[in-house]
Write an enzyme that holds these catalytic residues in place. Sequence first.
Site, PDB file in Angstrom:
ATOM      1  N   TYR A 152       0.694  -1.160   0.135  1.00 26.58           N
ATOM      2  CA  TYR A 152      -0.085  -0.061   0.004  1.00 26.58           C
ATOM      3  C   TYR A 152       0.878   1.362   0.177  1.00 26.58           C
ATOM      4  O   TYR A 152       0.482   2.375  -0.485  1.00 26.58           O
ATOM      5  CB  TYR A 152      -0.922   0.090   0.956  1.00 26.58           C
ATOM      6  CG  TYR A 152      -2.221   0.730   0.938  1.00 26.58           C
ATOM      7  CD1 TYR A 152      -2.984   0.425  -0.123  1.00 26.58           C
ATOM      8  CD2 TYR A 152      -2.552   1.656   1.863  1.00 26.58           C
ATOM      9  CE1 TYR A 152      -4.250   1.449  -0.315  1.00 26.58           C
ATOM     10  CE2 TYR A 152      -3.677   2.673   1.418  1.00 26.58           C
ATOM     11  CZ  TYR A 152      -4.461   2.141   0.707  1.00 26.58           C
ATOM     12  OH  TYR A 152      -5.720   2.832   0.222  1.00 26.58           O
ATOM     13  N   LYS A 159      -3.543   8.600   2.848  1.00 22.63           N
ATOM     14  CA  LYS A 159      -4.945   8.197   3.308  1.00 22.63           C
ATOM     15  C   LYS A 159      -4.650   8.699   5.153  1.00 22.63           C
ATOM     16  O   LYS A 159      -5.842   9.063   5.473  1.00 22.63           O
ATOM     17  CB  LYS A 159      -5.382   6.514   3.607  1.00 22.63           C
ATOM     18  CG  LYS A 159      -5.729   5.907   2.122  1.00 22.63           C
ATOM     19  CD  LYS A 159      -6.928   6.707   1.646  1.00 22.63           C
ATOM     20  CE  LYS A 159      -7.445   5.977   0.459  1.00 22.63           C
ATOM     21  NZ  LYS A 159      -8.654   6.635  -0.373  1.00 22.63           N
ATOM     22  N   LEU A 192     -11.238  -1.690  -9.686  1.00 23.54           N
ATOM     23  CA  LEU A 192      -9.976  -1.161 -10.802  1.00 23.54           C
ATOM     24  C   LEU A 192      -8.919  -0.723  -9.888  1.00 23.54           C
ATOM     25  O   LEU A 192      -7.856  -1.363  -9.962  1.00 23.54           O
ATOM     26  CB  LEU A 192     -10.588  -0.039 -11.628  1.00 23.54           C
ATOM     27  CG  LEU A 192     -11.428  -0.634 -13.006  1.00 23.54           C
ATOM     28  CD1 LEU A 192     -11.803   0.491 -13.739  1.00 23.54           C
ATOM     29  CD2 LEU A 192     -10.860  -1.696 -13.511  1.00 23.54           C
TER      30      LEU A 192
HETATM   31  P1  NAP Z   1     -12.282   2.593  -8.595  1.00 20.91           P
HETATM   32  O1  NAP Z   1     -13.341   1.866  -8.919  1.00 20.91           O
HETATM   33  O2  NAP Z   1     -10.999   2.253  -9.389  1.00 20.91           O
HETATM   34  O3  NAP Z   1     -12.557   4.098  -8.041  1.00 20.91           O
HETATM   35  C1  NAP Z   1     -11.356   5.016  -7.992  1.00 20.91           C
HETATM   36  C2  NAP Z   1     -11.835   6.330  -8.754  1.00 20.91           C
HETATM   37  O4  NAP Z   1     -10.674   7.430  -8.564  1.00 20.91           O
HETATM   38  C3  NAP Z   1     -11.634   6.069 -10.345  1.00 20.91           C
HETATM   39  O5  NAP Z   1     -13.032   6.750 -10.745  1.00 20.91           O
HETATM   40  C4  NAP Z   1     -10.453   6.814 -10.553  1.00 20.91           C
HETATM   41  O6  NAP Z   1     -10.498   7.202 -11.927  1.00 20.91           O
HETATM   42  C5  NAP Z   1     -10.606   7.957  -9.613  1.00 20.91           C
HETATM   43  N1  NAP Z   1      -9.677   8.775  -9.806  1.00 20.91           N
HETATM   44  C6  NAP Z   1      -8.096   8.639  -9.993  1.00 20.91           C
HETATM   45  N2  NAP Z   1      -7.611  10.034 -10.222  1.00 20.91           N
HETATM   46  C7  NAP Z   1      -8.608  10.741 -10.259  1.00 20.91           C
HETATM   47  C8  NAP Z   1      -8.508  12.178 -10.718  1.00 20.91           C
HETATM   48  N3  NAP Z   1      -7.391  12.673 -11.007  1.00 20.91           N
HETATM   49  N4  NAP Z   1      -9.709  12.929 -10.918  1.00 20.91           N
HETATM   50  C9  NAP Z   1     -10.770  12.184 -10.469  1.00 20.91           C
HETATM   51  N5  NAP Z   1     -11.019  10.779 -10.411  1.00 20.91           N
HETATM   52  C10 NAP Z   1      -9.738  10.246 -10.349  1.00 20.91           C
HETATM   53  O7  NAP Z   1     -11.916   2.030  -7.070  1.00 20.91           O
HETATM   54  P2  NAP Z   1     -12.448   2.013  -5.724  1.00 20.91           P
HETATM   55  O8  NAP Z   1     -12.033   0.848  -4.904  1.00 20.91           O
HETATM   56  O9  NAP Z   1     -13.990   2.234  -5.665  1.00 20.91           O
HETATM   57  O10 NAP Z   1     -12.091   3.287  -5.153  1.00 20.91           O
HETATM   58  C11 NAP Z   1     -12.848   4.287  -4.536  1.00 20.91           C
HETATM   59  C12 NAP Z   1     -12.149   5.009  -3.170  1.00 20.91           C
HETATM   60  O11 NAP Z   1     -12.317   3.877  -2.084  1.00 20.91           O
HETATM   61  C13 NAP Z   1     -10.542   5.238  -3.351  1.00 20.91           C
HETATM   62  O12 NAP Z   1     -10.451   6.333  -2.498  1.00 20.91           O
HETATM   63  C14 NAP Z   1     -10.121   4.013  -2.747  1.00 20.91           C
HETATM   64  O13 NAP Z   1      -8.797   4.361  -2.130  1.00 20.91           O
HETATM   65  C15 NAP Z   1     -10.861   3.630  -1.633  1.00 20.91           C
HETATM   66  N6  NAP Z   1     -10.835   2.421  -0.886  1.00 20.91           N
HETATM   67  C16 NAP Z   1     -11.015   1.222  -1.736  1.00 20.91           C
HETATM   68  C17 NAP Z   1     -10.969  -0.078  -1.092  1.00 20.91           C
HETATM   69  C18 NAP Z   1     -10.838  -1.052  -1.827  1.00 20.91           C
HETATM   70  O14 NAP Z   1     -10.393  -2.342  -1.473  1.00 20.91           O
HETATM   71  N7  NAP Z   1     -11.323  -1.278  -3.106  1.00 20.91           N
HETATM   72  C19 NAP Z   1     -10.825  -0.220   0.556  1.00 20.91           C
HETATM   73  C20 NAP Z   1     -10.905   1.121   0.936  1.00 20.91           C
HETATM   74  C21 NAP Z   1     -11.021   2.458   0.316  1.00 20.91           C
HETATM   75  P3  NAP Z   1      -8.970   6.629 -12.676  1.00 20.91           P
HETATM   76  O15 NAP Z   1      -9.092   5.077 -12.822  1.00 20.91           O
HETATM   77  O16 NAP Z   1      -8.951   7.162 -13.928  1.00 20.91           O
HETATM   78  O17 NAP Z   1      -7.601   6.752 -11.836  1.00 20.91           O
END
Ligand code: NAP
Length: 273
Positions: A152, A159, A192
């Site tokens: 990570y 974070k 993703l």
């Molecule tokens: P996700 O579907 O890939 O969503 C992440 C989003 O952030 C994507 O739409 C991504 O777009 C966007 N992003 C990145 N750079 C950006 C920018 N400059 N402007 C606007 N959007 C941008 O993955 P997700 O897991 O749902 O993530 C959502 C949140 O949940 C994140 O903060 C992640 O850290 C958090 N989270 C996820 C998990 C997990 O296990 N999945 C656990 C805890 C927390 P691009 O793909 O183009 O970069």
Amino acid sequence: MQDLAGKRYIVYGVASDTSLAWAIARELGDRGALVTLAYQKRFMSRVLQLVKDQKWVEQYEECDVSLDESVRTFHTKLTGEYDGLVHAIGYAPADALMKPITETTQEDFTTAMVVSSYSLIRVVRHALPHLQHGASVVTLTYLGANRVVPGYRIMGTAKAALEELVRELAASCGPAYGLRVNAVSAGPVKTLAASGVPGFDMILDWMATNTPLRRNVTQQDVAHATNFLLSPAASGITGQVIYVDAGYASVGAPPELERVLVEPRITPPDGPV
Ligand code: NAP
């Protein structure tokens, strides 16, 4: 589930049907709210497919949170007042997650911090004139903010900063705007962004057998808690990080240890010695 009819929310960070942002938005829609989606330009065709025939999607516009101009332009397209927003955005260059932390470049560090942490300040600043008094902001974070999770790396630092910003923004925007700002710390969910974390499948396997609920969380688990924080039912909650991780953050050692402890290690001899 609480009825959110007549309420309006902005959700940033939809990339695909597995996105936590999409699960949150869909549940808002199911509960009667109207949702405006913000997405990265390169996901336009996917988002167009997703929003087809979804009557609860009021508007969908591209927005790159690393560029102030893009965020400003996105907000000029909004009309009327909103009841809250969801910031579901995180990013660090894949390269940076593969190298030892000592090899992190200033550029990669800055990118991770700007996109994953600073963007919350930027989004709140631009959204404030569009938010009702008493609106709710929810961002998504991960346990890597306060514990080392292999792979990570700088995302953990980003974070940690994000969680501190939740408290700063809650303290700063509460008095004048009644704004509530909270974070949901989600357990690992295959999306993703998560696929870019080295060893992610091993983390999922570990969680399935080591959380108090003995399972991984789902997009729906995360959506339920986020929607609660967005709703008037959470009217007294602000500046908090709420864990939705099947209880993992509450344990300190693998449950396997319990079996070792309850089994006598020395078999007592029969009869008096
Ligand atoms: P996700 O579907 O890939 O969503 C992440 C989003 O952030 C994507 O739409 C991504 O777009 C966007 N992003 C990145 N750079 C950006 C920018 N400059 N402007 C606007 N959007 C941008 O993955 P997700 O897991 O749902 O993530 C959502 C949140 O949940 C994140 O903060 C992640 O850290 C958090 N989270 C996820 C998990 C997990 O296990 N999945 C656990 C805890 C927390 P691009 O793909 O183009 O970069």
